[in-house]
Design a protein around this motif. Structure first.
Motif, PDB file in Angstrom:
ATOM      1  N   ASN A  26       0.805  -1.214   0.000  1.00 49.38           N
ATOM      2  CA  ASN A  26       0.000   0.000   0.000  1.00 49.38           C
ATOM      3  C   ASN A  26       0.843   1.271   0.000  1.00 49.38           C
ATOM      4  OD1 ASN A  26      -2.596   1.533   0.454  1.00 49.38           O
ATOM      5  ND2 ASN A  26      -1.513   2.053   2.335  1.00 49.38           N
ATOM      6  N   ASP A  74      -2.556  10.669  -6.788  1.00 49.89           N
ATOM      7  CA  ASP A  74      -3.359  10.684  -5.566  1.00 49.89           C
ATOM      8  C   ASP A  74      -3.702  12.097  -5.113  1.00 49.89           C
ATOM      9  OD1 ASP A  74      -3.510   7.992  -5.440  1.00 49.89           O
ATOM     10  OD2 ASP A  74      -2.138   7.719  -3.762  1.00 49.89           O
ATOM     11  N   LEU A 133     -11.092   2.472 -10.218  1.00 49.93           N
ATOM     12  CA  LEU A 133     -11.266   2.911  -8.835  1.00 49.93           C
ATOM     13  C   LEU A 133     -12.568   3.672  -8.613  1.00 49.93           C
ATOM     14  CD1 LEU A 133      -7.600   4.122  -8.170  1.00 49.93           C
ATOM     15  CD2 LEU A 133      -8.630   1.936  -7.533  1.00 49.93           C
ATOM     16  N   ASP A 163     -17.450   0.517  -6.167  1.00 49.25           N
ATOM     17  CA  ASP A 163     -17.154  -0.632  -5.314  1.00 49.25           C
ATOM     18  C   ASP A 163     -15.816  -1.245  -5.721  1.00 49.25           C
ATOM     19  OD1 ASP A 163     -17.083  -2.895  -3.777  1.00 49.25           O
ATOM     20  OD2 ASP A 163     -18.956  -3.747  -4.506  1.00 49.25           O
ATOM     21  N   ILE A 164     -14.870  -1.282  -4.780  1.00 49.63           N
ATOM     22  CA  ILE A 164     -13.532  -1.757  -5.091  1.00 49.63           C
ATOM     23  C   ILE A 164     -13.546  -3.230  -5.481  1.00 49.63           C
ATOM     24  CG2 ILE A 164     -12.892  -2.467  -2.746  1.00 49.63           C
ATOM     25  CD1 ILE A 164     -10.681  -0.608  -5.317  1.00 49.63           C
ATOM     26  N   GLY A 203     -12.308  10.452  -6.844  1.00 48.77           N
ATOM     27  CA  GLY A 203     -12.277   8.998  -6.750  1.00 48.77           C
ATOM     28  C   GLY A 203     -11.298   8.504  -5.700  1.00 48.77           C
ATOM     29  N   ARG A 204     -11.163   7.197  -5.616  1.00 49.31           N
ATOM     30  CA  ARG A 204     -10.285   6.581  -4.623  1.00 49.31           C
ATOM     31  C   ARG A 204      -8.822   6.843  -4.948  1.00 49.31           C
ATOM     32  NH1 ARG A 204     -12.729   2.313  -1.717  1.00 49.31           N
ATOM     33  NH2 ARG A 204     -14.892   1.928  -2.377  1.00 49.31           N
ATOM     34  N   PRO A 205      -7.987   7.020  -3.929  1.00 50.55           N
ATOM     35  CA  PRO A 205      -6.544   7.111  -4.171  1.00 50.55           C
ATOM     36  C   PRO A 205      -5.941   5.720  -4.313  1.00 50.55           C
ATOM     37  CG  PRO A 205      -6.973   7.358  -1.833  1.00 50.55           C
ATOM     38  CD  PRO A 205      -8.324   7.246  -2.506  1.00 50.55           C
ATOM     39  N   LYS A 213      -3.927   3.977   0.127  1.00 53.30           N
ATOM     40  CA  LYS A 213      -4.960   4.197   1.133  1.00 53.30           C
ATOM     41  C   LYS A 213      -4.354   4.709   2.437  1.00 53.30           C
ATOM     42  CE  LYS A 213      -7.985   0.460  -0.467  1.00 53.30           C
ATOM     43  NZ  LYS A 213      -8.658  -0.807  -0.055  1.00 53.30           N
ATOM     44  N   GLN A 233      -8.718   4.398   6.207  1.00 55.21           N
ATOM     45  CA  GLN A 233      -9.458   3.796   5.124  1.00 55.21           C
ATOM     46  C   GLN A 233      -9.214   2.294   5.067  1.00 55.21           C
ATOM     47  OE1 GLN A 233      -7.872   6.182   1.891  1.00 55.21           O
ATOM     48  NE2 GLN A 233      -9.817   7.244   1.676  1.00 55.21           N
ATOM     49  N   SER A 276     -12.033  -0.595   5.387  1.00 53.47           N
ATOM     50  CA  SER A 276     -12.265  -1.578   4.337  1.00 53.47           C
ATOM     51  C   SER A 276     -12.128  -3.002   4.843  1.00 53.47           C
ATOM     52  CB  SER A 276     -11.261  -1.362   3.169  1.00 53.47           C
ATOM     53  OG  SER A 276      -9.942  -1.561   3.633  1.00 53.47           O
TER      54      SER A 276
END
Length: 506
Positions: free
Chosen positions: A141, A337, A395, A398-399, A492-494, A497, A501, A505
């Motif tokens: 990550n 990001d 991204l 829903d991941i 949106g999502r980076p 994480k 986060q 998740s």
């Protein structure tokens, strides 16, 4: 598919080399070898034509068929991975690509060359969505943004390196060594994959069986498309070898989409693109991919037909294309990001629009340093939009459905890319004829004016390239609009994480 991906994360590295670097290598050299071959073939067609005594009418066949085979393989990759597992599927189709590369390297004519390129295309197409999602998941990550640097320099860089080596092959007047590089790459992938990919994988539990009707319809669509696309450039749409088969292919494609939308386990999960956020990202990726194909076709033709560049200068030109791609990789890694796919897509689109404005009026008086700068800008801009759109789509939402959205995007992108090149060839010939007729319409060109006629022909083909770059400008504007829509729908999502986060998740 996700179960196959997670198995990689659970495997302990047997050496000091981190697993994410191993997977990155297996991704770049497996998929990048096809991109390398595609661009190198664009440059060295003349050398291959002389070496194999191929008619100019047949030169495009290996490329067209290979692209269609790749487009067929992309949606089949995830389905076969669920059936066979990551390791078996990767090793099997690495061997398939290896066989195709050996056939190409030993080709004696257009038939064997086309067969080898088709085998390469289907092998690398299936490998595309077999290993690419695994590569993203394999990055820890904290350094997951480095995936962007890897994917841009590795895959886009492979295309640029293919163009560079293709220009070198013109200088060396030899081409088989390019396929030898593919043989070496696939051998390395097989050996490293054999030892480093997980041997014991959890058996994938499919919710429902694969819809065989969709597989048959997709294969039938690709086969039906092969005939008109191979005949379009020289015969036009009015040919009996084009419009009937093209009509059948369109009908089969419509049936495939209808059946796949109804299927419980679709080959291409079109339903995953049901909101504005993934749709805008898909448009960014598809249009930028199309822009790259058009730009390379146009500028390469201009350099060879109007500029008469030396092979060394042509090599320098594509070296700066690679420099632009590396610059894009650095920017994406540092800024994705922070700003998101939409903002970076806007920046890349503006760069493409700038280049297309310049190339709409490009002439033989352009300085080489300025031309090098422009191709670097193009490489940077197009790769920035394409990767922003692809990641922004994956991204967006829903991941757990990210792989579905990604599979749909890349299936659409490669299908359109495979069908685009013959249309570009037809368009160039058509516009060249139109411009030539306009130039010579009020002139009588006799035997004493051969030199003048050559000038007319160069002016006509230059006008055709200007028309192609006008189309590039239109696509740049579409990319800009799609990128703006991406900004409106949210960053949106980076990729990396934050700790909170990650805990949520989990």
């Amino acid at each position: 598919m996700s179960q196959q991906i997670h198995t990689v994360k659970s495997v302990k590295g047997k050496t000091a080399i981190p697993q994410y670097l191993v997977i990155s290598f297996l991704t770049i050299f497996a998929i990048g070898a096809q991109y390398f071959s595609n661009l190198s073939y664009v440059l060295n067609q003349g050398v291959i034509q002389i070496g194999l005594h191929i008619s100019s009418d047949h030169l495009l066949l290996p490329s067209i068929l290979s692209n269609l085979a790749f487009a067929l393989g992309v949606p089949l990759g995830p389905a076969l991975t669920r059936k066979l597992g990551l390791r078996k599927n990767y090793l099997l189709f690495t061997l398939v690509f290896l066989c195709g590369s050996v056939i190409d390297m030993m080709s004696t004519g257009i038939v064997t060359l086309s067969i080898g390129r088709v085998i390469q295309g289907i092998g690398s197409g299936i490998l595309f969505l077999t290993i690419l999602p695994v590569s993203l998941r394999s990055f820890p990550n904290k350094i997951r943004n480095l995936f962007l640097f890897m994917i841009i320099t590795g895959l886009f860089g492979a295309s640029a390196l293919g163009a560079l080596c293709g220009s070198l092959s013109l200088y060396t007047d030899a081409w088989r060594w390019l396929f030898l590089l593919n043989v070496i790459a696939s051998l390395l992938c097989f050996i490293i994959g054999y030892f480093r990919l997980p041997r014991q994988e959890e058996k994938a539990q499919e919710q429902s069986p694969l819809d065989k009707r969709a597989v048959v319809l997709l294969c039938s669509t690709i086969l039906a498309l092969a005939v008109p696309l191979c005949n379009l450039t020289h015969n036009g749409f009015s040919s009996i070898y084009v419009w009937p088969f093209l009509s059948i292919a369109i009908l089969l494609l419509g049936l495939f989409i209808y059946v796949d939308l109804k299927a419980e386990a679709p080959l291409v999960p079109f339903r995953s693109l049901k909101s504005a956020k993934p749709v805008s990202g898909t448009i960014m990726a598809v249009v930028s991919h199309s822009s790259l194909i058009i730009a390379i076709a146009g500028i390469n033709g201009f350099l060879l037909n109007n500029m008469d560049l030396s092979y060394l200068n042509l090599t320098y030109f594509y070296f700066w294309f690679l420099v632009g791609i590396i610059g894009s990789a650095i920017l994406k890694t540092l800024l994705f990001d922070k700003f998101g796919a939409g903002v970076l897509g806007i920046l890349g689109s503006l760069v493409v629009i700038y280049v297309s404005f310049q190339w709409r009026v490009i002439g033989t008086d352009i300085s080489l340093p300025f031309l090098y700068f422009q191709i670097a800008c193009l490489g940077c801009g197009v790769s920035m939009v394409l990767v922003s759109g692809a990641l922004g789509t994956a991204l967006a939402g829903d991941i757990h459905k990210a792989s579905h959205r990604s599979a749909t995007l890349h299936s659409i992108r490669n299908f359109i890319g495979a069908t685009l090149s013959p249309f570009i060839g037809w368009l160039l010939l058509r516009q060249n004829t139109i411009h030539y007729q306009k130039i010579t319409g009020n002139l009588n060109v006799g035997d004493s004016s051969r030199q003048l006629e050559v000038g007319f022909k160069k002016s006509a083909i230059l006008g055709a390239y200007h028309d192609l770059f006008t189309l590039l400008l239109i696509l740049g504007i579409i990319m800009l609009i799609a990128s703006g829509a991406k900004v409106i729908t949210g960053k949106g999502r980076p990729l990396v994480k934050k700790e909170k986060q990650m805990l949520q998740s989990e």
